[in-house]
Design a protein around this motif. Structure first.
Motif, PDB file in Angstrom:
ATOM      1  N   ALA A 161       0.641   6.699  -4.135  1.00  0.00           N
ATOM      2  CA  ALA A 161      -0.177   6.962  -5.048  1.00  0.00           C
ATOM      3  C   ALA A 161       0.368   7.201  -6.575  1.00  0.00           C
ATOM      4  N   SER A 162       1.664   7.238  -6.724  1.00  0.00           N
ATOM      5  CA  SER A 162       2.451   7.419  -7.905  1.00  0.00           C
ATOM      6  C   SER A 162       2.823   6.347  -8.489  1.00  0.00           C
ATOM      7  N   VAL A 163       2.574   4.980  -7.767  1.00  0.00           N
ATOM      8  CA  VAL A 163       3.495   3.966  -8.554  1.00  0.00           C
ATOM      9  C   VAL A 163       2.285   2.862  -8.731  1.00  0.00           C
ATOM     10  N   ASP A 164       2.506   2.186  -9.926  1.00  0.00           N
ATOM     11  CA  ASP A 164       1.795   0.834 -10.178  1.00  0.00           C
ATOM     12  C   ASP A 164       2.645  -0.260  -9.830  1.00  0.00           C
ATOM     13  N   HIS A 165       2.428  -0.474  -8.552  1.00  0.00           N
ATOM     14  CA  HIS A 165       3.249  -1.673  -8.050  1.00  0.00           C
ATOM     15  C   HIS A 165       3.133  -2.824  -8.781  1.00  0.00           C
ATOM     16  N   HIS A 166       4.222  -3.474  -9.360  1.00  0.00           N
ATOM     17  CA  HIS A 166       4.186  -4.965  -9.475  1.00  0.00           C
ATOM     18  C   HIS A 166       3.598  -4.716 -11.195  1.00  0.00           C
ATOM     19  N   CYS A 167       3.616  -3.512 -11.850  1.00  0.00           N
ATOM     20  CA  CYS A 167       2.951  -3.457 -13.056  1.00  0.00           C
ATOM     21  C   CYS A 167       1.267  -3.796 -13.057  1.00  0.00           C
TER      22      CYS A 167
END
Length: 397
Positions: free
Chosen positions: A142-148
């Motif tokens: 939930a805390s990460v915007d993976h791969h931008c």
């Protein structure tokens, strides 16, 4: 393969389309082709300049500064980040990641309502989706915007949203420079080829794919074993909705997409799967979660069953520090916070701690049939390092 064929640019309009693929026009194709070609150019042509800069400028200066050879990839990264060539290359590479997200979102978001309606119709007919609205997203997801990717895989912008899956489906071509095939399914096809070559009599009746996103690597395995029941799980509802609709539009009907967390597979009985599989999933998982996932894999895998996890190899003493540094770029520049820690681990040790015995464990190189011969790209081509285990069969099997 001829030299001309090696250097030919990828062409996004050759991506095979299906009933869920977003509508697009000539300008969209041109933008995707530019980003895909730029990614390929950065990885292959300009990428070679990083090693030249390291050998000719950075390493001699670093040795002089340290009065010794560098001892870690972190020392190399700090020094390389001060080098003008690498700084420009790195900024350009990061920019293409952001461009890839901007392009696909600019196409997908205006179609969000239409894509939802298409998905609803396909899923209603196929009945291949099981969502859990009460499932809590792990904090490390939930805390990460993976791969931008703004909102990552899990954010729903409208009720019943599938835009995250559509964005992922469109943009993977640009991210990989076309190396994953027309349906972005090269990993799944590589697994099928590996199974045929190394386990020709293997005929699983029940298969579990953990972290399936849009099912792009699930479907070739499902096609290869049409009599098998395939369950593909993910924590993110938007990509699962898209995955279920995409599979239905492609006519693949032996996959059920289930919203579930790989850390808790308690809905499945012990020893209930003949094959458990992941593809480039472990590096998006926290170290604590990884151990829980592996313990669950060991529990649900049937005696005689096979588990296979496609990743990139761990950073070992045998891997040159410069190669570790290049492989580590995503951890520091592409929103991959668990990449470094994962590759510092010995995955086989984690699997053994989870209950697999040492004789059951193995590593393998799983390569797509279309891998091109060419300069070393440090694992960025369509080939993977696999960590696996074949569980000891029960007596009499």
């Amino acid at each position: 393969m001829t030299k001309a064929a090696k250097s030919s640019p990828p062409a996004w309009h050759h991506v095979e389309q299906h009933g869920m693929f977003p509508d697009h026009d000539h300008d969209d194709v041109a933008r995707f082709n530019f980003v895909a070609s730029m990614n390929k150019y950065l990885a292959q042509t300009l990428g070679a300049g990083n090693e030249l800069a390291y050998d000719k400028r950075v390493l001699p200066a670093l040795k002089k500064e340290l009065r010794r050879d560098p001892r870690s990839r972190h020392e190399i990264r700090e020094a390389m980040n001060r080098d003008p060539f690498h700084s420009v290359w790195s900024a350009a590479k990061r920019n293409t990641m952001e461009q890839r997200q901007q392009i696909s979102r600019s196409i997908v978001l205006p179609q969000a309502d239409d894509l939802k309606e298409r998905a609803d119709a396909l899923i209603s007919e196929a009945r291949n989706l099981e969502l859990d609205p009460d499932l809590a997203l792990p904090s490390y997801i939930a805390s990460v915007d993976h791969h931008c990717m703004p909102g990552s895989y899990h954010t729903a912008l409208i009720e019943g949203d599938v835009s995250a899956g559509a964005n992922y489906d469109m943009g993977m071509f640009a991210t990989t420079g076309g190396a994953m095939g027309q349906l972005t399914d090269m990993a799944g096809r590589a697994v099928v080829d590996w199974l045929k070559a190394n386990h020709p009599t293997f005929a699983p009746k029940r298969i579990l794919d953990i972290g399936c996103t849009i099912g792009h690597t699930t479907l070739p395995i499902a096609e290869a074993f049409p009599d098998a029941e395939v369950i593909a799980i993910d924590v993110a509802a938007p990509v699962l909705r898209y995955a279920a609709a995409r599979a239905a539009s492609l006519g693949i009907d032996n996959v059920r997409f289930v919203q579930a967390d790989g850390e808790d597979l308690s809905r499945f009985e012990a020893g209930s799967f003949d094959m458990v599989y992941t593809s480039m999933f472990l590096h998006e998982t926290s170290n604590a979660a990884l151990r829980n996932v592996m313990a669950e894999v060991q529990r649900v895998l049937a005696p005689g069953g096979l588990t296979l996890h496609l990743e990139q190899p761990s950073y070992t003493e045998d891997m040159p520090l410069y190669e570790q540094f290049i492989r580590d770029w995503d951890a520091h520049n592409n929103n991959e916070p668990f990449w470094s820690r994962l590759h510092d681990l010995n995955i086989l040790d984690v699997m053994q701690d989870s209950g697999f015995s040492e004789p059951e464990l193995f590593t393998a190189r799983v390569a797509a049939a279309t891998v091109l011969e060419g300069p070393e790209d440090h694992g960025r081509g369509a080939a993977w390092h696999a960590y696996g285990a074949q569980k000891t069969a029960s007596e009499g099997e």
